[in-house]
Every structure is written in structure tokens, then in C-alpha cells.
Design a protein around this motif. Structure first.
Motif, PDB file in Angstrom:
ATOM      1  N   ALA A  11       0.832  -1.204   0.000  1.00  0.00           N
ATOM      2  CA  ALA A  11       0.000   0.000   0.000  1.00  0.00           C
ATOM      3  C   ALA A  11       0.864   1.250   0.000  1.00  0.00           C
ATOM      4  O   ALA A  11       2.027   1.227   0.422  1.00  0.00           O
ATOM      5  CB  ALA A  11      -0.926   0.009   1.222  1.00  0.00           C
ATOM      6  N   VAL A  12       0.268   2.346  -0.479  1.00  0.00           N
ATOM      7  CA  VAL A  12       0.883   3.672  -0.391  1.00  0.00           C
ATOM      8  C   VAL A  12      -0.171   4.644   0.107  1.00  0.00           C
ATOM      9  O   VAL A  12      -1.360   4.506  -0.194  1.00  0.00           O
ATOM     10  CB  VAL A  12       1.452   4.154  -1.744  1.00  0.00           C
ATOM     11  CG1 VAL A  12       2.622   3.297  -2.170  1.00  0.00           C
ATOM     12  CG2 VAL A  12       0.370   4.180  -2.817  1.00  0.00           C
ATOM     13  N   ALA A  13       0.253   5.621   0.896  1.00  0.00           N
ATOM     14  CA  ALA A  13      -0.636   6.668   1.397  1.00  0.00           C
ATOM     15  C   ALA A  13      -0.405   7.937   0.589  1.00  0.00           C
ATOM     16  O   ALA A  13       0.740   8.284   0.262  1.00  0.00           O
ATOM     17  CB  ALA A  13      -0.388   6.916   2.875  1.00  0.00           C
ATOM     18  N   ARG A  14      -1.494   8.626   0.263  1.00  0.00           N
ATOM     19  CA  ARG A  14      -1.433   9.859  -0.501  1.00  0.00           C
ATOM     20  C   ARG A  14      -1.426  11.065   0.440  1.00  0.00           C
ATOM     21  O   ARG A  14      -1.962  10.999   1.552  1.00  0.00           O
ATOM     22  CB  ARG A  14      -2.637   9.969  -1.444  1.00  0.00           C
ATOM     23  CG  ARG A  14      -2.943   8.724  -2.247  1.00  0.00           C
ATOM     24  CD  ARG A  14      -1.771   8.276  -3.090  1.00  0.00           C
ATOM     25  NE  ARG A  14      -1.321   9.354  -3.962  1.00  0.00           N
ATOM     26  CZ  ARG A  14      -0.134   9.359  -4.579  1.00  0.00           C
ATOM     27  NH1 ARG A  14       0.696   8.365  -4.403  1.00  0.00           N
ATOM     28  NH2 ARG A  14       0.197  10.357  -5.356  1.00  0.00           N
ATOM     29  N   PRO A  15      -0.844  12.199   0.022  1.00  0.00           N
ATOM     30  CA  PRO A  15      -0.827  13.394   0.877  1.00  0.00           C
ATOM     31  C   PRO A  15      -2.216  13.895   1.247  1.00  0.00           C
ATOM     32  O   PRO A  15      -2.389  14.535   2.293  1.00  0.00           O
ATOM     33  CB  PRO A  15      -0.077  14.428   0.016  1.00  0.00           C
ATOM     34  CG  PRO A  15       0.765  13.611  -0.916  1.00  0.00           C
ATOM     35  CD  PRO A  15      -0.048  12.388  -1.209  1.00  0.00           C
ATOM     36  N   ASP A  16      -3.228  13.610   0.404  1.00  0.00           N
ATOM     37  CA  ASP A  16      -4.576  14.090   0.680  1.00  0.00           C
ATOM     38  C   ASP A  16      -5.376  13.138   1.573  1.00  0.00           C
ATOM     39  O   ASP A  16      -6.580  13.320   1.764  1.00  0.00           O
ATOM     40  CB  ASP A  16      -5.342  14.323  -0.628  1.00  0.00           C
ATOM     41  CG  ASP A  16      -5.506  13.046  -1.450  1.00  0.00           C
ATOM     42  OD1 ASP A  16      -5.069  11.968  -0.995  1.00  0.00           O
ATOM     43  OD2 ASP A  16      -6.076  13.142  -2.559  1.00  0.00           O
ATOM     44  N   GLY A  17      -4.734  12.108   2.117  1.00  0.00           N
ATOM     45  CA  GLY A  17      -5.416  11.162   2.987  1.00  0.00           C
ATOM     46  C   GLY A  17      -5.876   9.904   2.283  1.00  0.00           C
ATOM     47  O   GLY A  17      -6.386   8.983   2.929  1.00  0.00           O
TER      48      GLY A  17
END
Length: 314
Positions: free
Chosen positions: A243-249
């Protein structure tokens, strides 16, 4: 579109972002020797040999500047460490100490402050062991984080001097421990059964953890001082999730389906979207590099070559 990076390999790839325009891609050949391929300013170079036999893909992390720390396990199951500094590799150095002996997996490393590198390993006694380097000096001893684990920990730092570790214990329970204010807290375990090494990301100050359940389905947990109830992401897969997390949540999860093709599922504004096919023929979990609005995936293909694609995740 998937493209081949060639070669014949025996391990999954491991990709590391070294700088804004520099990527290092590691894998292991049929001779059990590490190769690295660099991409600089969008152009791939050739495969370069890093001498010394290993038994699995190494794990590398980038530090400040043009540098890497790489850890591998040799054929004697000992931990070996090498650095990339100023365009050159140092010699291999053995990580001595209790966990520097027989070891099952390459250590996982995380920078917990700009000057401190922490590493974690699963020993042949099924204990999780921890060591760190402050500046240029490693601690003399390994510290134990408990015994009888089924997986190595997945670790990440969510702030200076803070580390979150998640692993599967001997009863197949998902467990979490936190390092903060110079001390490790106790492990907190969920009762549901998990069968793969967990993968964790941070989003909006929450720890999000993904793992396979008994039915080989993907489950999503959050941890905020205690475990949430798991959410099933449905479907059946053959690889542990990444998984990867995005800056916008937002969060994007990637898996290999039962037909060996890649799939992704996105979490946006508090809701999960449907699985989307990415295609390909993957025989390993993906190694992921996240950029502003795209994600790059590297996998071991059915032909034992490394394959690469880029996915829009805006």
C-alpha cells in the motif's frame, strides 16, 4: 503498460527512491549474487554486480544526500551491511551480536531521526531483534522485542523518535508495538487470524495496516491506541498486500490476484472503491515507488524477468 527490465532472477525486486530523479533497483540472480540497476533522470543504466552470495533480495533505505544503506543475508544466514556513499559501495561488513548470527530474513530498516537508523530482523529462534546506528556508531548489542513470531515486523516512523512495528505472533494474531520517548510499549494483539506479513502506512495521523486473512482475502485495520475491527476488502489474492498513502489522505492497495495479474483498490474520502485490474503476470508482491500522482510497480514476472509499470492514482 507493462515493460520488461530483462534478466533472469530468483527473487522479487526491491526499488528505492534515492533522490528526486534517481532510483536504485535491486534483485538477485541465479548465481545468488545481487544486481543493481540505476535510473537517473529517467534513463535506465545496465545491471551492475554487487559481489557476495546472498539467499534473498536485500533491503535498502536511502539517507540524506546520495547515500544508501543495504542489508542482506549471506549463505551462512548472517546479516551483512553495505553502504553507497559518494557514488561508491563500501565493503560488506558483518553485523555481529546475538541477532548477527543465524537469521531468516534481511533486516528492515527505518530512519527514526535524520541521524538514527533502526533495523529489525527475525532470527532463526523466531525472535524479533532490534539494533540502531546513531551517526556512524552502531549499538553494541541487539535488543529483543519478543520471541515466537511468524513474520518479521513491518516498521515505519511517524515522527522524530517514533517507530511503529506490526508483526504476526505465534498464534497468528496481528500485533503492534510503538517506540516513543526512548522506550518500547507492550505488544497489542488483535484476535483475528492473519496469514501474511502485514504492511502498514500512515494516513491522517492513523496507522493503516493491511494483511491476508485465513480465506486469503485482504483485511484493513487501523490502530489508534487500540485495534479497530477489520474491514474486508473482498476478493481472493495470492500475494501479501502492499500500500501507499497519498498526501490528501487517500490510500492505494496493490495485490496479485488468483490469475497472477495485478489489482489495485483505492480509499478516498473515507470510502473504498472497487478493485481495478492492472494486468501483467506477477510472481511476487510488487515493490512500490509513490510519486505525486502516479505509482510505479516492479514485480518478478512469469518469465523470471523484472517487469515495470506506472499507474495513475490521482
Amino acid at each position: 503498460m507493462w515493460s520488461s527490465l530483462g534478466g533472469t532472477w530468483i527473487t522479487a525486486p526491491h526499488a528505492v527512491q534515492v533522490g528526486a530523479d534517481k532510483i536504485a533497483l535491486f534483485t538477485v540472480g541465479t548465481d545468488h549474487v545481487i544486481r543493481v540497476r540505476w535510473r537517473i533522470d529517467g534513463e535506465w543504466g545496465g545491471w551492475t554486480v554487487i559481489p557476495g552470495e546472498v539467499i534473498q533480495v536485500p533491503h535498502a533505505v536511502a539517507g540524506t544526500g546520495d547515500c544508501l544503506d543495504m542489508f542482506a543475508i549471506d549463505h551462512k544466514y548472517s546479516i551483512q551491511h553495505r553502504q553507497w556513499l559518494a557514488g561508491e559501495w563500501s565493503d560488506w561488513k558483518s553485523m555481529t551480536g546475538e541477532a548477527g548470527g543465524p537469521t531468516l530474513t534481511a533486516p528492515r530498516a527505518v530512519w527514526s531521526t535524520p541521524d538514527r537508523l533502526d533495523i529489525f530482523v527475525l532470527g532463526t529462534n523466531l525472535g524479533i531483534w532490534h539494533k540502531w546506528r546513531d551517526g556512524d556508531d552502531w549499538t553494541d548489542e541487539w535488543s529483543s522485542l519478543g520471541s515466537l513470531w511468524l513474520t518479521p515486523p513491518h516498521v515505519l516512523s511517524r515522527g522524530p523518535g517514533r517507530i511503529d512495528a506490526v508483526a504476526i505472533n505465534s498464534e497468528s494474531g496481528l500485533a503492534h508495538a510503538r517506540y516513543q520517548d526512548g522506550e518500547w510499549g507492550t505488544w497489542q494483539t488483535d484476535d483475528a487470524i492473519a496469514i501474511s506479513r502485514p504492511f502498514a502506512v500512515e494516513s491522517e495521523d492513523l496507522l493503516h495496516v493491511f494483511v491476508l486473512g485465513e480465506n486469503r482475502g485482504v483485511y484493513h485495520y487501523t490502530w489508534d491506541k487500540e485495534w479497530s475491527e477489520p474491514t474486508s476488502l473482498q476478493g481472493t489474492v495470492i500475494s501479501p498486500p502492499r500500500a501507499v498513502a497519498r498526501p490528501d489522505g487517500g490510500i492505494d492497495v496493490f495485490v496479485v490476484g488468483v490469475d497472477s495479474s495485478m489489482f489495485s483498490r483505492s480509499y478516498r474520502n473515507g470510502e473504498w472503491h472497487d478493485w481495478k485490474p492492472i494486468g501483467g503476470r506477477a510472481f511476487s508482491p510488487p515493490s512500490i515507488l509513490a510519486h505525486d500522482r502516479t505509482v510505479e510497480l516492479f514485480v518478478l514476472g512469469a518469465d523470471s524477468a523484472i517487469w515495470h509499470t506506472q499507474v495513475d492514482v490521482a
